[in-house]
Design a protein around this motif. Structure first.
Motif, PDB file in Angstrom:
ATOM      1  N   LEU A 177      -1.958   0.149  45.832  1.00 41.94           N
ATOM      2  CA  LEU A 177      -2.701  -0.694  44.904  1.00 41.94           C
ATOM      3  C   LEU A 177      -1.929  -1.971  44.555  1.00 41.94           C
ATOM      4  O   LEU A 177      -0.717  -1.948  44.336  1.00 41.94           O
ATOM      5  N   THR A 178      -2.668  -3.053  44.486  1.00 39.15           N
ATOM      6  CA  THR A 178      -2.093  -4.295  43.964  1.00 39.15           C
ATOM      7  C   THR A 178      -2.149  -4.231  42.447  1.00 39.15           C
ATOM      8  O   THR A 178      -2.824  -3.355  41.870  1.00 39.15           O
ATOM      9  N   ASP A 179      -1.465  -5.164  41.777  1.00 36.35           N
ATOM     10  CA  ASP A 179      -1.495  -5.165  40.314  1.00 36.35           C
ATOM     11  C   ASP A 179      -2.908  -5.321  39.794  1.00 36.35           C
ATOM     12  O   ASP A 179      -3.320  -4.651  38.834  1.00 36.35           O
ATOM     13  N   GLU A 180      -3.668  -6.176  40.419  1.00 40.96           N
ATOM     14  CA  GLU A 180      -5.046  -6.396  39.985  1.00 40.96           C
ATOM     15  C   GLU A 180      -5.872  -5.119  40.133  1.00 40.96           C
ATOM     16  O   GLU A 180      -6.657  -4.758  39.252  1.00 40.96           O
ATOM     17  N   LEU A 207      -7.565   1.443  36.285  1.00 42.19           N
ATOM     18  CA  LEU A 207      -7.185   2.013  34.994  1.00 42.19           C
ATOM     19  C   LEU A 207      -8.358   1.953  34.010  1.00 42.19           C
ATOM     20  O   LEU A 207      -8.659   2.934  33.314  1.00 42.19           O
ATOM     21  N   GLU A 208      -9.043   0.849  33.973  1.00 43.92           N
ATOM     22  CA  GLU A 208     -10.200   0.698  33.101  1.00 43.92           C
ATOM     23  C   GLU A 208     -11.349   1.583  33.548  1.00 43.92           C
ATOM     24  O   GLU A 208     -12.043   2.189  32.728  1.00 43.92           O
ATOM     25  N   GLN A 209     -11.559   1.685  34.866  1.00 44.73           N
ATOM     26  CA  GLN A 209     -12.649   2.524  35.379  1.00 44.73           C
ATOM     27  C   GLN A 209     -12.403   4.001  35.058  1.00 44.73           C
ATOM     28  O   GLN A 209     -13.333   4.730  34.692  1.00 44.73           O
ATOM     29  N   LEU A 210     -11.143   4.415  35.209  1.00 42.96           N
ATOM     30  CA  LEU A 210     -10.809   5.816  34.934  1.00 42.96           C
ATOM     31  C   LEU A 210     -10.964   6.143  33.449  1.00 42.96           C
ATOM     32  O   LEU A 210     -11.318   7.266  33.084  1.00 42.96           O
ATOM     33  N   LYS A 211     -10.703   5.169  32.587  1.00 47.51           N
ATOM     34  CA  LYS A 211     -10.870   5.376  31.146  1.00 47.51           C
ATOM     35  C   LYS A 211     -12.324   5.700  30.812  1.00 47.51           C
ATOM     36  O   LYS A 211     -12.606   6.546  29.966  1.00 47.51           O
ATOM     37  N   ARG A 213       3.277   1.109  35.850  1.00 45.10           N
ATOM     38  CA  ARG A 213       4.548   0.783  36.513  1.00 45.10           C
ATOM     39  C   ARG A 213       5.682   0.498  35.521  1.00 45.10           C
ATOM     40  O   ARG A 213       6.833   0.410  35.927  1.00 45.10           O
ATOM     41  N   SER A 214       5.354   0.328  34.244  1.00 48.71           N
ATOM     42  CA  SER A 214       6.389  -0.055  33.282  1.00 48.71           C
ATOM     43  C   SER A 214       6.032   0.472  31.900  1.00 48.71           C
ATOM     44  O   SER A 214       4.908   0.928  31.658  1.00 48.71           O
ATOM     45  N   SER A 215       6.984   0.357  30.978  1.00 51.41           N
ATOM     46  CA  SER A 215       6.728   0.782  29.599  1.00 51.41           C
ATOM     47  C   SER A 215       5.633  -0.075  28.973  1.00 51.41           C
ATOM     48  O   SER A 215       4.885   0.383  28.113  1.00 51.41           O
ATOM     49  N   LYS A 216       5.536  -1.329  29.400  1.00 47.85           N
ATOM     50  CA  LYS A 216       4.491  -2.208  28.887  1.00 47.85           C
ATOM     51  C   LYS A 216       3.111  -1.689  29.289  1.00 47.85           C
ATOM     52  O   LYS A 216       2.155  -1.734  28.511  1.00 47.85           O
ATOM     53  N   ASP A 217       3.022  -1.178  30.520  1.00 44.46           N
ATOM     54  CA  ASP A 217       1.751  -0.620  30.991  1.00 44.46           C
ATOM     55  C   ASP A 217       1.300   0.586  30.168  1.00 44.46           C
ATOM     56  O   ASP A 217       0.104   0.858  30.038  1.00 44.46           O
TER      57      ASP A 217
END
Length: 889
Positions: A23-26, A32-36, A77-81
């Protein structure tokens, strides 16, 4: 989205990881939004929810949801994510927190994910999860994160994560298998449990070896340890010493009791106990009676061994000898000491140590100690050794020792000094007093604060609102647990933020009634004075300790009102009269009182003893009802027979109420409760109908309404409004059972009783029922306070011996409370006049005894009757003697 749904259905984490790495970042953020928003019920399961509980269905649904959660984590990928998965109600949490707590999709998938995308935020997440008392990390997940180098080892976190048992989520045999396969975790984590006060006393539900159970969590671990021990998978015997070392900790009794059971589970040998006698006998200093009993029972198997540390044991037992509920252990310890003194003369220097057990009321203990002292102590020292305990000794022990009991001198109650109360002298003092009041909520502090606010009107600084902010902020957090704060908050809110109409505090909006009308009404009176800049005092503001109003002060205040042409609030006046300080009045006060012209003048004259004429009218009826009973607690006022309040409690006659003791059974019939039911269900027993309607709030002595909603401080404030006749109010707080109560009932038999003692408030008629119940209540502190109140009543000469003894005997002989609780009252040393009262209780118990239904331990009642007769050097009553013989047959 179809590819995502297929991956969830397949549940193959390897395919999910392969998908995630591409997966790319985009794309990550998009998925992530779709899975939510993915609805697992309609888009994956596609089955209607079963009408009845179906475990297979819900297990499958939970696994599908966990798979979806893992896919979301794979998009991070990160704590920000992580913040992107935080719920609205807790932005510091994330989906990863939940997954580490409950990895239904598996531990291995997450470990493999972290091998690809190595985290640098896991230690913080683990600490966040561990911060809550009952929240924990999944231990197998935690262990694998540690073994793969993703987190540091924190022993306490690991131990708590292993031992906390969340609801529905653990299986004893699965843990046994994991620990069997992971011996490092046994030594590094499992056997370190003794260091931490983990919540093993909590109740949870789990899969045990044979069935699904709901039990206390220590039973989970007893089964796990038992399985591991039987499989010989725990071989480190250091656990014996480690557990012994904890027995002196000031942990909860139940937790130390569990450590003792664990010790027994590990089955130490004699050699192991002998090698650890330092910790074993140090445990004698524990305040936990179970620990003391365990140490003595262990010593019983060791004291004849060559390496037994006799001196350490003997030096430790003084701490055991004064413990309650340790009779068996004390007798065993005395046997051990007796053996040591017999066989080793060098230990006879400790002869005086057993004397400490003479504080125990148990006959066998006293007699055993007396025999030991006679045998081993030097005769010239015997009297000195025994003297501190002589007052508590029973006749047989005294006879063995050859000494007299001597007189018991009770501590004389000193009459309360009703000194003048001091009020804040300036603004700074007033601020300090507000802080004190919000903390203490003492009745006099509250009343002084209200009165001071009125008197401070002309001296407040310009920035008074900003100076009051620290206090108003505290009031904003007020809850119904301290409802007096709600009334104070209501006052300050209406004063500092006035509106056209009075604002009721939001916490009262859903109340079924107004718990304290006087507090609400006083708020309105004070606000009216503040708006009009009137500095006339409240009539009910106390002038003398603890909350009384001196007659001269009351008359002076009424005169001020009349001179100013200000209306007198009858409710304020009634409370002031309820709180009148009973003292002689001066000629000046009498003269000033006779000059009063208001509607209340004749009633005030009666209150002050200037007339004996009762002159009733509709307006002053509640005032007269209060004043007559305040003036004469025992009076019968037939003048009220022709009025609308003729049937009100306390109006015509003193407050007398009948009661019955009834037995309730559980539905199965296995359990029962003996309940004391007052006439009209006055104390609001939950399973009885209470009398419909209530009395108008101006009739304070009728305990009008709302009593069941009072907090501790509310109860005490209400009592401060009726100090001269609190019987009806007090009985609103009477628990309907002496055993198996909840926190509220514990408070009912504690705080009001403390308040009565501290302020020397007298009960009169049925108020003695409250004292009788407290004397046999389940909490020891209540029993001790009731005994103290009875002593005070004797000293201040207001005891009703006949009524009190009759009701104590009735409650005991109807099995309302265990006999042993009453016996505890007799066990303490008392002067002769208290012993005579106790003898009357015992006599009434014997007279009421029914041979077919004697309460358990009734023989202790007859034994104590004989004992107290001996102490008082009086003959046994012939009828009672005959009755005792009949009951023995």
């Amino acid at each position: 989205m179809k590819d995502v749904i297929e991956l969830i259905k397949e549940r193959d984490y390897r395919k999910i990881l392969k998908w995630a790495t591409a997966l790319t970042d985009e794309e990550r953020y998009k998925y992530l939004e779709q899975l939510k928003t993915l609805d697992v019920d309609t888009e994956i399961i596609k089955e209607p929810r079963p009408e009845k509980y179906n475990r297979a269905y819900y297990d499958n649904r939970a696994l599908v949801d966990s798979t979806r959660s893992f896919m979301q984590i794979c998009c991070l990928r990160s704590s920000k994510d992580l913040r992107l998965t935080a719920p609205e109600w807790n932005k510091s949490w994330s989906l990863l927190h939940y997954y580490i707590q409950k990895p239904l999709f598996g531990v291995e998938p997450l470990i493999e994910y972290f091998k690809i995308f190595r985290p640098d935020y896991l230690d913080k997440i683990i600490k966040d999860i561990s911060a809550g008392r009952e929240s924990n990390n999944d231990f197998q997940m935690l262990w694998q994160l540690y073994k793969n180098g993703f987190i540091d080892f924190d022993e306490e976190i690991f131990v708590r994560s292993l031992f906390i048992i969340p609801m529905f989520n653990r299986d004893t045999m699965k843990d046994v298998r994991f620990l069997s396969e992971t011996p490092e975790a046994v030594g590094k984590v499992l056997l370190q449990f003794y260091k931490y006060e983990i919540p093993i006393l909590d109740i949870s539900k789990w899969q045990a070896k044979k069935e699904y159970v709901c039990k206390k969590c220590f039973e989970y671990w007893e089964e796990v340890f038992r399985e591991l021990l039987e499989a010989n998978l725990i071989t480190d015997r250091a656990i014996v010493r480690n557990l012994l070392s904890t027995l002196t900790y000031s942990w909860k009794k139940g937790h130390l009791d569990w450590h003792i059971r664990m010790l027994k589970l590990f089955n130490p040998t004699k050699e192991e106990y002998l090698a650890n006698q330092d910790y074993l006998y140090a445990a004698l200093y524990s305040t936990n009676s179970t620990v003391g009993n365990f140490v003595v029972s262990t010593a019983q198997s060791l004291y004849k061994e060559k390496d037994f540390d006799a001196e350490a044991f003997i030096q430790g037992i003084p701490n055991l000898l004064n413990k309650e509920k340790s009779d068996k252990a004390i007798l065993t310890a005395l046997d051990i000491v007796s053996y040591l003194l017999d066989n080793t003369p060098a230990y006879r220097k400790y002869t005086d140590i057993p004397a400490g057990a003479l504080v125990q009321p148990n006959d066998k203990i006293q007699e055993k100690v007396a025999l030991m002292l006679v045998k081993y102590a030097d005769k010239k020292d015997l009297k000195e050794i025994v003297e501190p305990f002589a007052a508590a000794l029973k006749q047989k022990a005294l006879d063995i020792l050859g000494i007299d009991k001597g007189d018991v001198e009770g501590i004389q109650t000193v009459a309360l000094e009703n000194y003048p109360l001091s009020y804040p002298s300036g603004w700074e003092d007033f601020l300090f007093h507000i802080g004190k009041t919000l903390g203490s909520l003492e009745p006099s502090d509250i009343d002084i604060m209200y009165e001071s606010l009125i008197q401070m009107q002309d001296t407040m600084p310009d920035d008074y609102q900003s100076q009051l902010k620290p206090y108003t902020k505290k009031l904003e957090k007020a809850s119904s647990e301290k409802e007096l704060l709600l009334y104070i908050a209501e006052l300050f809110d209406n004063w500092l933020h006035p509106e056209k109409s009075f604002k009721t505090h939001p916490s009262f909006w859903n109340n079924r009634n107004n718990p304290n009308p006087f507090m609400r009404h006083r708020n309105k009176w004070v606000l009216s004075k503040l708006r009009r800049n009137v500095k006339l005092p409240l009539l009910s503001s106390p002038s003398h300790y603890p909350f009384y109003v001196h007659p001269s002060i009351l008359v002076s205040r009424l005169s001020e009102y009349e001179r100013a042409g200000e209306a007198v609030e009858i409710e304020d006046l009634i409370v002031a009269c309820n709180r009148i300080l009973k003292t002689d009045i001066s000629d000046k006060t009498g003269k000033e009182a006779k000059e009063l012209k208001g509607y209340y003048a004749k009633a005030i004259h009666y209150l002050l003893g200037l007339t004996d004429k009762i002159d009733l009218d509709d307006k002053t009826l509640p005032l007269w009802a209060a004043i007559t009973r305040t003036t004469d607690a025992n009076g019968i006022f037939n003048e009220f027979e022709a009025t609308q309040i003729k049937d009100y409690p306390v109006a015509v006659n003193p407050f007398r109420i009948s009661y019955t003791i009834e037995r309730d059974y559980s539905k199965s019939g296995e359990y029962h409760w003996d309940r004391l039911i007052l006439e009209d269900n006055w104390s609001y027993s939950y399973n009885r109908n209470k009398k419909k309607g209530s009395y108008p709030s101006l009739y304070f002595y009728t305990a009008h309404n709302g009593m069941e909603f009072y907090s501790k401080t509310g109860m005490l404030y209400w009592l401060s409004l009726v100090p001269h006749y609190c019987d009806a109010v007090l009985l609103r707080y009477l628990p309907d059972t002496a055993s198996g109560n909840e926190v509220a009932e514990f408070e009912y038999c504690l705080y009001p009783l403390q308040f009565l003692i501290e302020n020397q408030i007298r009960v009169h008629h049925n108020g003695w029922l409250y004292i009788a119940l407290c004397l046999i209540f389940e909490k020891k502190v209540s029993r001790e306070l009731a005994a103290e109140y009875i002593n005070m009543a004797f000293d201040l000469d207001f005891i009703d011996k006949e009524f009190l003894s009759e009701n104590i005997a009735y409650m005991i002989m109807n099995m309302f409370a265990p006999v042993n609780r009453l016996i505890e009252y007799f066990d303490q040393p008392y002067p002769d006049h208290i012993r005579e009262f106790q003898l009357s209780i015992l006599k009434k118990c014997i007279e009421k005894a029914d041979k077919k239904s004697l309460p358990t331990n009734f023989k202790k009642i007859t034994a104590y009757y004989v004992e107290i007769c001996n102490q008082l050097k009086i003959e046994i009553d012939n009828q009672i003697g005959t009755r005792m013989k009949e009951l023995k047959k």
